[in-house]
Design a protein around this motif. Structure first.
Motif, PDB file in Angstrom:
ATOM      1  N   ALA A   1       0.819  -1.220   0.000  1.00 31.54           N
ATOM      2  CA  ALA A   1       0.000   0.000   0.000  1.00 31.54           C
ATOM      3  C   ALA A   1       0.851   1.267   0.000  1.00 31.54           C
ATOM      4  O   ALA A   1       0.603   2.200  -0.770  1.00 31.54           O
ATOM      5  N   ALA A   2       1.860   1.302   0.872  1.00 27.20           N
ATOM      6  CA  ALA A   2       2.673   2.512   1.013  1.00 27.20           C
ATOM      7  C   ALA A   2       3.414   2.859  -0.270  1.00 27.20           C
ATOM      8  O   ALA A   2       3.527   4.032  -0.635  1.00 27.20           O
ATOM      9  N   LEU A   3       3.906   1.860  -0.966  1.00 29.76           N
ATOM     10  CA  LEU A   3       4.715   2.118  -2.155  1.00 29.76           C
ATOM     11  C   LEU A   3       3.870   2.527  -3.362  1.00 29.76           C
ATOM     12  O   LEU A   3       4.412   2.905  -4.394  1.00 29.76           O
TER      13      LEU A   3
ATOM     14  N   PHE B   1       3.958  11.388  -0.223  1.00 33.93           N
ATOM     15  CA  PHE B   1       5.258  11.249   0.444  1.00 33.93           C
ATOM     16  C   PHE B   1       5.762  12.614   0.934  1.00 33.93           C
ATOM     17  O   PHE B   1       6.376  12.697   2.001  1.00 33.93           O
ATOM     18  N   ALA B   2       5.492  13.672   0.204  1.00 33.19           N
ATOM     19  CA  ALA B   2       5.904  15.009   0.643  1.00 33.19           C
ATOM     20  C   ALA B   2       5.170  15.392   1.928  1.00 33.19           C
ATOM     21  O   ALA B   2       5.767  15.985   2.843  1.00 33.19           O
ATOM     22  N   ARG B   3       3.880  15.065   2.022  1.00 37.76           N
ATOM     23  CA  ARG B   3       3.130  15.351   3.251  1.00 37.76           C
ATOM     24  C   ARG B   3       3.661  14.518   4.417  1.00 37.76           C
ATOM     25  O   ARG B   3       3.781  15.020   5.542  1.00 37.76           O
ATOM     26  N   ILE B   4       3.980  13.258   4.169  1.00 37.39           N
ATOM     27  CA  ILE B   4       4.540  12.406   5.221  1.00 37.39           C
ATOM     28  C   ILE B   4       5.866  12.985   5.697  1.00 37.39           C
ATOM     29  O   ILE B   4       6.121  13.083   6.898  1.00 37.39           O
ATOM     30  N   ARG B   5       6.696  13.401   4.767  1.00 43.28           N
ATOM     31  CA  ARG B   5       7.990  13.997   5.116  1.00 43.28           C
ATOM     32  C   ARG B   5       7.797  15.271   5.929  1.00 43.28           C
ATOM     33  O   ARG B   5       8.487  15.503   6.919  1.00 43.28           O
TER      34      ARG B   5
ATOM     35  N   GLY C   1      11.766  17.413  -7.802  1.00 45.49           N
ATOM     36  CA  GLY C   1      11.119  18.658  -7.403  1.00 45.49           C
ATOM     37  C   GLY C   1      10.244  18.534  -6.169  1.00 45.49           C
ATOM     38  O   GLY C   1       9.842  19.533  -5.599  1.00 45.49           O
ATOM     39  N   ALA C   2       9.926  17.315  -5.750  1.00 46.28           N
ATOM     40  CA  ALA C   2       9.137  17.127  -4.528  1.00 46.28           C
ATOM     41  C   ALA C   2      10.058  17.326  -3.324  1.00 46.28           C
ATOM     42  O   ALA C   2      11.224  16.926  -3.373  1.00 46.28           O
TER      43      ALA C   2
ATOM     44  N   ALA D   1      13.799  10.904   0.454  1.00 44.90           N
ATOM     45  CA  ALA D   1      12.879  11.028   1.591  1.00 44.90           C
ATOM     46  C   ALA D   1      11.799   9.954   1.537  1.00 44.90           C
ATOM     47  O   ALA D   1      11.431   9.383   2.573  1.00 44.90           O
ATOM     48  N   ALA D   2      11.288   9.659   0.350  1.00 38.35           N
ATOM     49  CA  ALA D   2      10.264   8.621   0.220  1.00 38.35           C
ATOM     50  C   ALA D   2      10.801   7.275   0.680  1.00 38.35           C
ATOM     51  O   ALA D   2      10.120   6.528   1.396  1.00 38.35           O
ATOM     52  N   ILE D   3      12.019   6.974   0.296  1.00 36.44           N
ATOM     53  CA  ILE D   3      12.644   5.714   0.712  1.00 36.44           C
ATOM     54  C   ILE D   3      12.820   5.691   2.227  1.00 36.44           C
ATOM     55  O   ILE D   3      12.451   4.722   2.901  1.00 36.44           O
ATOM     56  N   THR D   4      13.348   6.752   2.775  1.00 36.23           N
ATOM     57  CA  THR D   4      13.646   6.802   4.209  1.00 36.23           C
ATOM     58  C   THR D   4      12.390   6.691   5.063  1.00 36.23           C
ATOM     59  O   THR D   4      12.346   5.878   5.993  1.00 36.23           O
ATOM     60  N   VAL D   5      11.367   7.489   4.765  1.00 39.65           N
ATOM     61  CA  VAL D   5      10.170   7.446   5.615  1.00 39.65           C
ATOM     62  C   VAL D   5       9.483   6.090   5.528  1.00 39.65           C
ATOM     63  O   VAL D   5       8.938   5.594   6.513  1.00 39.65           O
TER      64      VAL D   5
END
Length: 118
Positions: A12-14, A21-25, A70-71, A77-81
């Motif tokens: 689901a997350a991927l 992902f920008a909001r999660i970050r 550009g995000a 960040a997407a990978i890390t979170v």
């Protein structure tokens, strides 16, 4: 090697888009700045466990790298979170309830099913 409940989370997350992902970050950054989240508290996996997790996450997200240009935080960040949340799901017993929530709640807010801490 990845437990089934982690696989379900990753499935689901991927699928989240770059904006999610920008909001999660952003949530993660706000909570860290406010002292409600400490990334150093993320559970540590064995080398083999982390390698399997890292491969799975990167194999799915890397082909989408253009989407993340550009995000805020981009692909890294997407990978890390995602990996940190998966680590919390993998070893919730080493976290307090508040710590667990700090790692997984941003994904829940984006519509990803996250099991309660058991």
């Amino acid at each position: 090697m990845i437990p089934p409940h982690i696989d379900g989370f990753l499935d689901a997350a991927l699928r989240l888009d770059a904006a999610s992902f920008a909001r999660i970050r952003a949530t993660r950054a706000e909570e860290t700045a406010a002292g409600r989240r400490d990334a150093s508290r993320a559970p540590r996996l064995s080398a083999a466990e982390f390698s399997a997790l890292d491969k799975r996450v990167r194999d799915v997200l890397r082909p989408r790298s253009e989407e993340f240009r550009g995000a805020p935080g981009g692909l890294r960040a997407a990978i890390t979170v995602t990996e940190v949340a998966a680590q919390a799901l993998w070893k919730p017993d080493v976290l307090t309830a508040a710590q667990y929530e700090s790692f997984v709640a941003p994904f829940r807010a984006e519509g990803v099913a996250v099991p309660p801490r058991s």
